[in-house]
Design a protein around this motif. Structure first.
Motif, PDB file in Angstrom:
ATOM      1  N   TRP A 117      60.275 -22.965  -2.099  1.00  0.00           N
ATOM      2  CA  TRP A 117      60.726 -23.975  -1.152  1.00  0.00           C
ATOM      3  C   TRP A 117      61.786 -23.398  -0.214  1.00  0.00           C
ATOM      4  O   TRP A 117      62.609 -22.595  -0.629  1.00  0.00           O
ATOM      5  CB  TRP A 117      61.266 -25.188  -1.918  1.00  0.00           C
ATOM      6  N   TYR A 118      61.720 -23.847   1.036  1.00  0.00           N
ATOM      7  CA  TYR A 118      62.690 -23.379   2.039  1.00  0.00           C
ATOM      8  C   TYR A 118      64.098 -23.880   1.683  1.00  0.00           C
ATOM      9  O   TYR A 118      64.243 -24.940   1.092  1.00  0.00           O
ATOM     10  CB  TYR A 118      62.280 -23.908   3.416  1.00  0.00           C
ATOM     11  N   PRO A 119      65.119 -23.131   2.052  1.00  0.00           N
ATOM     12  CA  PRO A 119      66.485 -23.494   1.635  1.00  0.00           C
ATOM     13  C   PRO A 119      66.978 -24.805   2.243  1.00  0.00           C
ATOM     14  O   PRO A 119      66.672 -25.133   3.379  1.00  0.00           O
ATOM     15  CB  PRO A 119      67.339 -22.323   2.128  1.00  0.00           C
TER      16      PRO A 119
ATOM     17  N   GLY B 150      62.715 -17.911   6.784  1.00  0.00           N
ATOM     18  CA  GLY B 150      62.420 -18.967   5.818  1.00  0.00           C
ATOM     19  C   GLY B 150      61.892 -18.350   4.537  1.00  0.00           C
ATOM     20  O   GLY B 150      62.495 -17.440   3.979  1.00  0.00           O
ATOM     21  N   ARG B 151      60.757 -18.822   4.063  1.00  0.00           N
ATOM     22  CA  ARG B 151      60.179 -18.288   2.829  1.00  0.00           C
ATOM     23  C   ARG B 151      58.773 -17.742   3.101  1.00  0.00           C
ATOM     24  O   ARG B 151      58.214 -17.960   4.160  1.00  0.00           O
ATOM     25  CB  ARG B 151      60.080 -19.395   1.768  1.00  0.00           C
ATOM     26  N   GLY B 152      58.226 -17.131   2.109  1.00  0.00           N
ATOM     27  CA  GLY B 152      56.821 -16.677   2.209  1.00  0.00           C
ATOM     28  C   GLY B 152      56.748 -15.260   2.737  1.00  0.00           C
ATOM     29  O   GLY B 152      57.759 -14.627   2.999  1.00  0.00           O
TER      30      GLY B 152
ATOM     31  N   TRP D 117      52.395 -18.836  16.163  1.00  0.00           N
ATOM     32  CA  TRP D 117      51.580 -19.854  15.511  1.00  0.00           C
ATOM     33  C   TRP D 117      50.734 -19.230  14.399  1.00  0.00           C
ATOM     34  O   TRP D 117      50.251 -18.103  14.524  1.00  0.00           O
ATOM     35  CB  TRP D 117      50.689 -20.530  16.557  1.00  0.00           C
ATOM     36  N   TYR D 118      50.562 -20.001  13.327  1.00  0.00           N
ATOM     37  CA  TYR D 118      49.770 -19.528  12.183  1.00  0.00           C
ATOM     38  C   TYR D 118      48.300 -19.378  12.589  1.00  0.00           C
ATOM     39  O   TYR D 118      47.823 -20.123  13.427  1.00  0.00           O
ATOM     40  CB  TYR D 118      49.892 -20.530  11.035  1.00  0.00           C
ATOM     41  N   PRO D 119      47.580 -18.451  11.970  1.00  0.00           N
ATOM     42  CA  PRO D 119      46.204 -18.184  12.403  1.00  0.00           C
ATOM     43  C   PRO D 119      45.259 -19.358  12.157  1.00  0.00           C
ATOM     44  O   PRO D 119      45.370 -20.079  11.173  1.00  0.00           O
ATOM     45  CB  PRO D 119      45.789 -16.979  11.559  1.00  0.00           C
TER      46      PRO D 119
ATOM     47  N   GLY J 150      51.431 -15.921   6.096  1.00  0.00           N
ATOM     48  CA  GLY J 150      51.390 -16.706   7.331  1.00  0.00           C
ATOM     49  C   GLY J 150      52.155 -15.984   8.421  1.00  0.00           C
ATOM     50  O   GLY J 150      51.930 -14.801   8.672  1.00  0.00           O
ATOM     51  N   ARG J 151      53.097 -16.667   9.055  1.00  0.00           N
ATOM     52  CA  ARG J 151      53.881 -16.045  10.118  1.00  0.00           C
ATOM     53  C   ARG J 151      55.371 -16.117   9.788  1.00  0.00           C
ATOM     54  O   ARG J 151      55.763 -16.789   8.864  1.00  0.00           O
ATOM     55  CB  ARG J 151      53.632 -16.774  11.455  1.00  0.00           C
ATOM     56  N   GLY J 152      56.172 -15.503  10.574  1.00  0.00           N
ATOM     57  CA  GLY J 152      57.623 -15.591  10.438  1.00  0.00           C
ATOM     58  C   GLY J 152      58.137 -14.499   9.541  1.00  0.00           C
ATOM     59  O   GLY J 152      57.364 -13.693   9.026  1.00  0.00           O
TER      60      GLY J 152
HETATM   61 CA    CA Z   1      56.765 -18.682   6.647  1.00  0.00          CA
END
Ligand code: CA
Ligand code: CA
Ligand code: CA
Ligand code: CA
Ligand code: CA
Ligand code: CA
Ligand code: CA
Ligand code: CA
Ligand code: CA
Ligand code: CA
Ligand code: CA
Ligand code: CA
Ligand code: CA
Ligand code: CA
Ligand code: CA
Ligand code: CA
Lengths: 152, 152, 152, 152, 152, 152, 152, 152, 152, 152
Positions: A117-119, B150-152, D117-119, J150-152
């Motif tokens: 989960w994001y902070p 963020g996360r991921g 943007w996500y794919p 994903g992205r970021g």
């Molecule tokens: Ca992300």
């Protein structure tokens, strides 16, 4: 391509369910029921609402399971994920709920969910649930999600 | 080791100043005043308070400058950084304030500060100020601080 | 292999000079004096002493230059680096001193030194000096040294 | 802490606006109007809907600007971001729309938005708009968002 | 959203406690007491003071636990973290103290704390304590915090 | 801060010992002797001499231990590290010697040393010694030092 | 597939030339002579011998060029690379020699070679040569080769 | 959502064209024709055949453009990419061909294509073409694709 | 430095053996025969020839062992590596052969070799052999070599 | 090079089989049948078709096995991979099918396949199958494929 299953959502437009109760997972026959193997979904696009403040929450989910008789069809999984978009859910509760939902739908040999989960307030929460220790003959790679680091 | 300057704080215990006004930067003679060069400090241990909520804020700072007659002695810089620990400061204001403080102390040929603040409400703020375009003969490497993800 | 230069140190045992004044850089003929090109040395094994406290300091150096008539033979560069091992040197001073030393030895078309010093008091110092803007036809890649980040 | 501005949303509970038209950005006075500097927001939690299929889209946004008389207060920015949650928006259109919205609110010296943007269908789209070339004395670091790579 | 617990701090302004003894952790009911699962908090914003020199110390903490009857509400955890801001604590002692404090508050099935302290004198200290081996059916991912590397 | 130990070197200037035999590790009381936990030191600033060629060698050390009655005070560890600066030591021998030295000083429940030596002749050597298998209830994270890769 | 050129080596077994003089680059017609564009080869498998010690050297090469009438066929490039395997070559000399060789074979609009040589004596050498500044309308991405870092 | 364009392929099943000549790009109106901005597509799923050997080739493509009156609808781009699946194409030729194809379809203000082809014979080829220097007011981030490194 | 062993190659020029049969590993006494520990060599500069096509192959090797009475002196290891330069060897065969060679020379308690070969035909091969499971009290860190990823 | 096996495809042109049934794996004798060791192939160039939509799918495969009497010759593996190019296959089914195919061809002591499929609908699927737990004396490194983000 003779024994292709007939998924209910894949390849056709499907309206997003407005509530988790309205979503339906689509079990498809496991093409290798004799084999113990792992299937991993990664969902970097999960979002729900905070039940206390109503503000959006975001998570990156990793779902690992070993199928028994059925697989989860991936488009139906996506629709289930989308159904949380406008509903309230605490991080720990929601993560485990999703796991239980999938277990109910396909009765896998084993399942694990990892929610990143994001902070909030500078502190993120990760939640990891599994139905038990993984079968000893199953290989489950590390999820490999980088830890949260703040800045720098 | 004949022309060693005499820093005021380096090598001796120094009490942390309780307020930025009580801190004093220690200019030491530039050993190469004939040369145009860059000095970069990285401060991953900066913290202050939010003036509205009183909650702690954290930042990762990068300070780049080209000295004229004086350098900033690094222990005195650390003491200045520490002096913000219990004082309120908005991100944009505080970052530029520190730059102006150093400019006042050593009158560098050029200075840049890059402040990477930890996220609040899921959104971090970066603030970058410089006294003007860098001198054309000066090489200033990228700060290279990874973007927030963020996360991921 | 007819026009091989005769370096003075390469391929033979050489005692480490005990002081920078005792070290001697070995210029070897530039095999392509007609060409403008870049030579980069990376020295991750530099160490000297703090002139105030006597404690060891460490740095990661990147030395970029465009040769004119001579190259710096790399073993003689290593011996120069080693000669700082037991001598006092402030970060900013030492970094620029090394640059001037090489300029004196081989009179390159252009030179840059980038010194990435290990943190003291939680704050590292980077020092970057060049003899002027790089020649417009010379390609000098980023040094790419990651910024200091503390922990996390 | 004498000259603290009075943000309208920061430090108090605020309902999420249900539509971008219902959101209001909160300009606060620039504490350093004499200085040309950069402010960067990173928004890894942006989501909207596809106007054709109704399915959720996700983006990672980086917003860079040089303030003139006002800053964007960050909580009001977050509320604007949230207002897109249940509205349709094409990637290119939406990204530029947000930029124009901020320009209208605070009339910055310069602004850039970068939308990652996500794919969809295996192909992501990035959209980058700026109001013009950045002022020559402004330092704008690379956004540093890693490129999309598929798997492997 | 019927069975939402009522946290004592979440969603309302809360003054930062001035001392660890003044902080209070807020146990909330575990929504899945039947399930063995992991909850991980990451705290990249921890700071305390050195009891000998009075200088600030910084750490990046990772707290892993398997809840029994209660969870730790995350805002109360943040307030506990903040309470160390102006108090003296040795690295090893402080890290284990925090673990014992959480154990006392919620009596988890298992708990681990990993403290990654910023370097002093060029050497960082990591401290890792757990209440015992993790339950065999619990999955605890690697913390994944990169090791300290100095420069280069 | 009542039970603060009295380290012999921390907070006061200390001359660097000229030889490992002249260095003295400073055991301080373990503040949590009831708890099994890990303490990790990372030393990216280790250097010694090659006993055959006299040339400097460099290493990145990771020291992990589980304390019994005493901790190693970190400034005394740093002084021990510095004492190898001008003495000859083979990689394998030196790494294990340091481990034995710490074991002799504080008799820990368990200890591991990991020495990552810089390449010579294109080949680096890593040396890892531990006093035995780690206690089963102790968590020892991976050291995470990236493998040597040459170039590219 | 009507206008396929007829390369001399591609798709057929070819003996490795035993000496650079015995290798022959195979120019093939540029399929887009109207367009200014970049072609980059990366050669992570280059090896030659040190002319002084006879020991193997290794390099990672990046070759960038903008073709005029001809391209370099890649299998003939590979054979040229292989021809250095048992011949002596100093780093700086060899890198520029290869560039001149390609220029002689295909007369490109522009060419750059970047040679990243493996460390000797702890110090790697990078050599970068280009025929002049790149044409202003040509985009040449960074080579992105990570800098040498030793260990840690 | 009033001014939504009507793409021809998006949201409906579409057969993959069997040949590039059979594919058709779908121009959709630029929603911000007054604004100079960048659109980037990343295509990690490109594959074609080698015209000499008939073996599959793979590439990772990055397509950057600044739209004039029209955008490229992304599903039609995907279908064009798919049409190369069973056709022969040399790396340099194919990459530039795709660029010319898009230019013909939407007449952008500016366009760049970057093709990163998988290695053959140990050597990968990158091809980068642009229609001219990017407009000075357009920001085009680095593509950021990591260089090929072999192993290690 | 009294008990320094007398290596046969270290510190003196040594001709490269022309064939693996002509190379000789130099066992030196283990300075800590009482201790179970790991020694790891990393060899990023290995090259041999393909026995079928005669073309060069490249590999990145990691050699881990726990010494019994003797260590492998590293310069003799380097000479063995060099002896494969002009000889044919299949990946799987060669990797295991090297392991057996070292076992024959020093009879270690345990040994593992990991060979990471550069891709041929788009597919790399890794080969990992060990003499048996590692002794339970020995710590063998992951080799950490990144997996091959193609491009993108 | 006396005992070189005679592979059927290596070193000669081979037409790509048009269907998996037309492909033939080429077993070659294991040169070290006495040794338990691991062979890993990485295939970043796998593509097949979706049986429902006919659209291309892509995967990054890692194949690990411990040979018994035979190895898989790598060119024949590549041809098998290519045979899936124009045939329909579900992710889970196809991944396990390939494993069973290799098992049938060479009867290894143990085999694992890890399939990392590119995302569809924002969600990628990983599939990991092994014939049983790896032999206890075999070392199988992590595949190390980074998780999808994903992205970021
Ligand atoms: Ca992300
Ligand atoms: Ca629930
Ligand atoms: Ca940090
Ligand atoms: Ca102010
Ligand atoms: Ca000086
Ligand atoms: Ca619009
Ligand atoms: Ca890939
Ligand atoms: Ca205590
Ligand atoms: Ca010894
Ligand atoms: Ca390499
Ligand atoms: Ca020459
Ligand atoms: Ca280092
Ligand atoms: Ca063409
Ligand atoms: Ca053999
Ligand atoms: Ca790829
Ligand atoms: Ca099947």
């Amino acid at each position: 391509m003779t024994d292709v299953p007939s998924p209910q959502f894949l390849g056709q437009p499907s309206a997003a369910p407005s509530h988790p109760d309205a979503a339906r997972l689509d079990p498809v026959p496991n093409p290798h029921p004799d084999a113990l193997y792992l299937t991993r979904f990664v969902v970097p696009e999960f979002t729900s609402l905070c039940p206390v403040t109503g503000q959006p929450d975001f998570a990156h989910l990793v779902i690992d399971y070993a199928p028994e008789a059925h697989l989860v069809e991936s488009k139906s999984l996506k629709l289930l994920m989308t159904s949380y978009r406008n509903h309230g859910a605490f991080h720990e509760d929601c993560t485990v709920d999703i796991a239980k939902r999938i277990v109910a739908a396909i009765a896998p040999r084993w399942l694990r969910i990892s929610g990143y989960w994001y902070p909030r307030g500078g502190i993120p929460i990760d939640v990891v649930y599994q139905t038990g220790p993984p079968p000893s003959a199953l290989y489950v790679p590390e999820t490999g999600v980088p830890p949260y680091r703040g800045r720098g």
